[in-house]
Design a protein around this motif. Structure first.
Motif, PDB file in Angstrom:
ATOM      1  N   TRP A   1       3.138   1.795   9.079  1.00 47.40           N
ATOM      2  CA  TRP A   1       3.727   0.513   8.698  1.00 47.40           C
ATOM      3  C   TRP A   1       5.097   0.714   8.063  1.00 47.40           C
ATOM      4  O   TRP A   1       6.005  -0.082   8.276  1.00 47.40           O
ATOM      5  N   ILE A   2       5.248   1.772   7.285  1.00 52.01           N
ATOM      6  CA  ILE A   2       6.541   2.047   6.655  1.00 52.01           C
ATOM      7  C   ILE A   2       7.581   2.374   7.720  1.00 52.01           C
ATOM      8  O   ILE A   2       8.684   1.836   7.728  1.00 52.01           O
ATOM      9  N   VAL A   3       7.209   3.253   8.647  1.00 51.32           N
ATOM     10  CA  VAL A   3       8.142   3.666   9.696  1.00 51.32           C
ATOM     11  C   VAL A   3       8.460   2.500  10.631  1.00 51.32           C
ATOM     12  O   VAL A   3       9.605   2.304  11.037  1.00 51.32           O
ATOM     13  N   ASP A   4       7.455   1.694  10.947  1.00 50.28           N
ATOM     14  CA  ASP A   4       7.624   0.573  11.861  1.00 50.28           C
ATOM     15  C   ASP A   4       8.359  -0.597  11.208  1.00 50.28           C
ATOM     16  O   ASP A   4       8.935  -1.426  11.903  1.00 50.28           O
ATOM     17  N   GLY A   5       8.351  -0.647   9.888  1.00 58.03           N
ATOM     18  CA  GLY A   5       8.990  -1.757   9.191  1.00 58.03           C
ATOM     19  C   GLY A   5       8.171  -3.027   9.243  1.00 58.03           C
ATOM     20  O   GLY A   5       8.712  -4.124   9.277  1.00 58.03           O
ATOM     21  N   ALA A   6       6.859  -2.886   9.255  1.00 57.31           N
ATOM     22  CA  ALA A   6       5.976  -4.045   9.357  1.00 57.31           C
ATOM     23  C   ALA A   6       6.144  -4.957   8.146  1.00 57.31           C
ATOM     24  O   ALA A   6       6.313  -4.500   7.024  1.00 57.31           O
ATOM     25  N   VAL A   7       6.095  -6.249   8.409  1.00 61.02           N
ATOM     26  CA  VAL A   7       6.232  -7.240   7.342  1.00 61.02           C
ATOM     27  C   VAL A   7       5.016  -8.161   7.406  1.00 61.02           C
ATOM     28  O   VAL A   7       5.047  -9.216   8.022  1.00 61.02           O
ATOM     29  N   HIS A   8       3.940  -7.730   6.793  1.00 62.89           N
ATOM     30  CA  HIS A   8       2.754  -8.562   6.654  1.00 62.89           C
ATOM     31  C   HIS A   8       2.018  -8.141   5.394  1.00 62.89           C
ATOM     32  O   HIS A   8       2.401  -7.191   4.719  1.00 62.89           O
ATOM     33  N   LEU A   9       0.970  -8.869   5.059  1.00 61.81           N
ATOM     34  CA  LEU A   9       0.284  -8.694   3.788  1.00 61.81           C
ATOM     35  C   LEU A   9      -0.172  -7.255   3.554  1.00 61.81           C
ATOM     36  O   LEU A   9       0.024  -6.709   2.471  1.00 61.81           O
ATOM     37  N   LEU A  10      -0.778  -6.627   4.555  1.00 63.48           N
ATOM     38  CA  LEU A  10      -1.301  -5.275   4.363  1.00 63.48           C
ATOM     39  C   LEU A  10      -0.203  -4.221   4.236  1.00 63.48           C
ATOM     40  O   LEU A  10      -0.467  -3.117   3.791  1.00 63.48           O
ATOM     41  N   ALA A  11       1.009  -4.543   4.630  1.00 64.45           N
ATOM     42  CA  ALA A  11       2.102  -3.582   4.525  1.00 64.45           C
ATOM     43  C   ALA A  11       2.966  -3.833   3.298  1.00 64.45           C
ATOM     44  O   ALA A  11       4.026  -3.257   3.160  1.00 64.45           O
ATOM     45  N   SER A  12       2.508  -4.670   2.384  1.00 55.71           N
ATOM     46  CA  SER A  12       3.318  -5.005   1.219  1.00 55.71           C
ATOM     47  C   SER A  12       3.198  -3.936   0.134  1.00 55.71           C
ATOM     48  O   SER A  12       2.274  -3.118   0.143  1.00 55.71           O
ATOM     49  N   ILE A  13       4.122  -3.990  -0.790  1.00 57.08           N
ATOM     50  CA  ILE A  13       4.109  -3.066  -1.920  1.00 57.08           C
ATOM     51  C   ILE A  13       2.845  -3.283  -2.757  1.00 57.08           C
ATOM     52  O   ILE A  13       2.226  -2.329  -3.210  1.00 57.08           O
ATOM     53  N   ALA A  14       2.461  -4.528  -2.957  1.00 54.44           N
ATOM     54  CA  ALA A  14       1.276  -4.825  -3.777  1.00 54.44           C
ATOM     55  C   ALA A  14       0.017  -4.199  -3.175  1.00 54.44           C
ATOM     56  O   ALA A  14      -0.785  -3.600  -3.895  1.00 54.44           O
ATOM     57  N   SER A  15      -0.171  -4.321  -1.874  1.00 56.28           N
ATOM     58  CA  SER A  15      -1.359  -3.721  -1.260  1.00 56.28           C
ATOM     59  C   SER A  15      -1.298  -2.203  -1.344  1.00 56.28           C
ATOM     60  O   SER A  15      -2.322  -1.542  -1.512  1.00 56.28           O
ATOM     61  N   SER A  16      -0.100  -1.640  -1.243  1.00 62.49           N
ATOM     62  CA  SER A  16       0.071  -0.199  -1.388  1.00 62.49           C
ATOM     63  C   SER A  16      -0.323   0.251  -2.787  1.00 62.49           C
ATOM     64  O   SER A  16      -1.009   1.263  -2.956  1.00 62.49           O
ATOM     65  N   ILE A  17       0.094  -0.492  -3.797  1.00 65.86           N
ATOM     66  CA  ILE A  17      -0.236  -0.145  -5.183  1.00 65.86           C
ATOM     67  C   ILE A  17      -1.738  -0.251  -5.415  1.00 65.86           C
ATOM     68  O   ILE A  17      -2.341   0.633  -6.040  1.00 65.86           O
ATOM     69  N   ILE A  18      -2.355  -1.299  -4.903  1.00 67.98           N
ATOM     70  CA  ILE A  18      -3.805  -1.464  -5.058  1.00 67.98           C
ATOM     71  C   ILE A  18      -4.539  -0.328  -4.353  1.00 67.98           C
ATOM     72  O   ILE A  18      -5.471   0.269  -4.911  1.00 67.98           O
ATOM     73  N   TRP A  19      -4.122  -0.009  -3.119  1.00 65.01           N
ATOM     74  CA  TRP A  19      -4.770   1.080  -2.379  1.00 65.01           C
ATOM     75  C   TRP A  19      -4.604   2.408  -3.110  1.00 65.01           C
ATOM     76  O   TRP A  19      -5.555   3.189  -3.219  1.00 65.01           O
ATOM     77  N   LEU A  20      -3.405   2.678  -3.611  1.00 64.56           N
ATOM     78  CA  LEU A  20      -3.165   3.930  -4.334  1.00 64.56           C
ATOM     79  C   LEU A  20      -3.998   4.008  -5.614  1.00 64.56           C
ATOM     80  O   LEU A  20      -4.504   5.087  -5.960  1.00 64.56           O
ATOM     81  N   ALA A  21      -4.165   2.901  -6.317  1.00 65.15           N
ATOM     82  CA  ALA A  21      -4.978   2.894  -7.535  1.00 65.15           C
ATOM     83  C   ALA A  21      -6.447   3.179  -7.209  1.00 65.15           C
ATOM     84  O   ALA A  21      -7.098   3.995  -7.875  1.00 65.15           O
ATOM     85  N   ILE A  22      -6.964   2.525  -6.174  1.00 65.26           N
ATOM     86  CA  ILE A  22      -8.360   2.752  -5.773  1.00 65.26           C
ATOM     87  C   ILE A  22      -8.551   4.188  -5.296  1.00 65.26           C
ATOM     88  O   ILE A  22      -9.511   4.866  -5.674  1.00 65.26           O
ATOM     89  N   THR A  23      -7.623   4.665  -4.481  1.00 63.51           N
ATOM     90  CA  THR A  23      -7.727   6.016  -3.942  1.00 63.51           C
ATOM     91  C   THR A  23      -7.611   7.060  -5.049  1.00 63.51           C
ATOM     92  O   THR A  23      -8.330   8.068  -5.032  1.00 63.51           O
ATOM     93  N   SER A  24      -6.729   6.833  -6.008  1.00 64.34           N
ATOM     94  CA  SER A  24      -6.612   7.752  -7.157  1.00 64.34           C
ATOM     95  C   SER A  24      -7.926   7.815  -7.927  1.00 64.34           C
ATOM     96  O   SER A  24      -8.375   8.901  -8.308  1.00 64.34           O
ATOM     97  N   ALA A  25      -8.524   6.665  -8.151  1.00 65.06           N
ATOM     98  CA  ALA A  25      -9.804   6.630  -8.870  1.00 65.06           C
ATOM     99  C   ALA A  25     -10.896   7.366  -8.086  1.00 65.06           C
ATOM    100  O   ALA A  25     -11.685   8.121  -8.670  1.00 65.06           O
ATOM    101  N   LEU A  26     -10.940   7.170  -6.770  1.00 68.29           N
ATOM    102  CA  LEU A  26     -11.944   7.851  -5.942  1.00 68.29           C
ATOM    103  C   LEU A  26     -11.772   9.365  -5.988  1.00 68.29           C
ATOM    104  O   LEU A  26     -12.747  10.111  -6.173  1.00 68.29           O
ATOM    105  N   TRP A  27     -10.538   9.845  -5.816  1.00 71.09           N
ATOM    106  CA  TRP A  27     -10.297  11.294  -5.808  1.00 71.09           C
ATOM    107  C   TRP A  27     -10.503  11.908  -7.185  1.00 71.09           C
ATOM    108  O   TRP A  27     -11.061  13.002  -7.308  1.00 71.09           O
ATOM    109  N   GLY A  28     -10.064  11.224  -8.230  1.00 68.35           N
ATOM    110  CA  GLY A  28     -10.272  11.743  -9.581  1.00 68.35           C
ATOM    111  C   GLY A  28     -11.737  11.842  -9.939  1.00 68.35           C
ATOM    112  O   GLY A  28     -12.189  12.835 -10.523  1.00 68.35           O
ATOM    113  N   THR A  29     -12.499  10.824  -9.563  1.00 68.40           N
ATOM    114  CA  THR A  29     -13.940  10.828  -9.825  1.00 68.40           C
ATOM    115  C   THR A  29     -14.637  11.941  -9.049  1.00 68.40           C
ATOM    116  O   THR A  29     -15.438  12.692  -9.608  1.00 68.40           O
TER     117      THR A  29
END
Length: 179
Positions: free
Chosen positions: A69-97
Motif C-alpha cells: 500500500w505504501i509503494v502503490d500509494g493507496a488512499v483508503h481506510l486500511l492504508a491510513s496512518i491511523a490503521s498503521s499505528i493501530i496495527w503496529l501497537a497490536i503487533t508490538s503487544a503480540l510479539w512482546g507477549t
C-alpha cells in the motif's frame, strides 16, 4: 526537522516482513518436527510455538500489505496512518507477549549446559530440564525467542517513528495517507 518524512517507513516494513517470514519458517519447522516425534518439552512450549506461528503469519500478511500500500500509494481506510499505528501497537503487544513468555518457558540459558555431562551444570540438574533437548534444538528455540524480540523492537521503533512523523508533519490528519 522539516525533512522527517516517511522515507524510512517502507524499509522498516520490509525488515518487519522479512523477519516475520524467517520466524514463520523456523516455527513451522519446529512445530512439524515436534508433531512428528510427539516429543514436546512441555504443553506450554507447544502452545507458545503456535502463538509465534500465528504472530508470524499475522505480521507477514499485514506487513507485506502495508508495504504494498505504501509503494502503490493507496488512499483508503486500511492504508491510513491511523490503521498503521493501530496495527503496529497490536503487533508490538503480540510479539512482546510471545517473546516474554518464551523467555520464561524455555529452559537453560545459552545452551552450553546441554553439552556437559548428562544435562547437568556443575553436577546440578536444571529445574525444568526438557525431555530430550539437543544443542541444536535449544539453539533453534533460542533463535525463535531472539527473532521475536527483534520483531518486537522493530515494531516499537516503527510505531515510534510513525508517531513522530505524524507529530512533525505539516499536513492535517484528514490528508495523512502514505502518499
Amino acid at each position: 526537522m522539516p525533512y522527517i518524512k516517511a522515507h524510512y517507513h517502507p524499509f522498516l516494513f520490509i525488515l518487519i516482513t522479512i523477519c516475520a517470514m524467517a520466524e514463520l519458517g523456523l516455527t513451522a519447522y519446529l512445530i512439524s518436527v515436534g508433531n512428528e516425534s510427539r516429543n514436546w518439552p512441555s504443553a506450554r512450549y507447544h502452545s507458545l510455538l503456535i502463538l509465534f506461528e500465528f504472530n508470524a503469519v499475522w505480521t507477514t500478511l499485514f506487513g507485506a500489505a502495508y508495504m504494498l500500500w505504501i509503494v502503490d500509494g493507496a488512499v483508503h481506510l486500511l492504508a491510513s496512518i491511523a490503521s498503521s499505528i493501530i496495527w503496529l501497537a497490536i503487533t508490538s503487544a503480540l510479539w512482546g507477549t510471545a517473546a516474554g513468555m518464551m523467555h520464561n518457558t524455555r529452559s537453560g540459558g545459552d545452551c552450553n549446559w546441554i553439552a556437559s555431562s548428562s544435562a547437568s551444570v556443575n553436577g546440578v540438574l536444571p529445574c525444568d530440564a526438557p525431555q530430550e533437548l539437543s544443542v541444536s534444538s535449544c539453539r533453534e528455540t533460542l533463535t525463535v525467542e531472539a527473532v521475536g524480540w527483534v520483531l518486537f523492537g522493530l515494531c516499537v521503533l516503527t510505531l515510534f517513528g510513525t508517531c513522530m512523523w505524524v507529530r512533525t508533519s505539516k499536513r492535517g490528519y484528514n490528508s495523512s495517507f502514505y502518499v
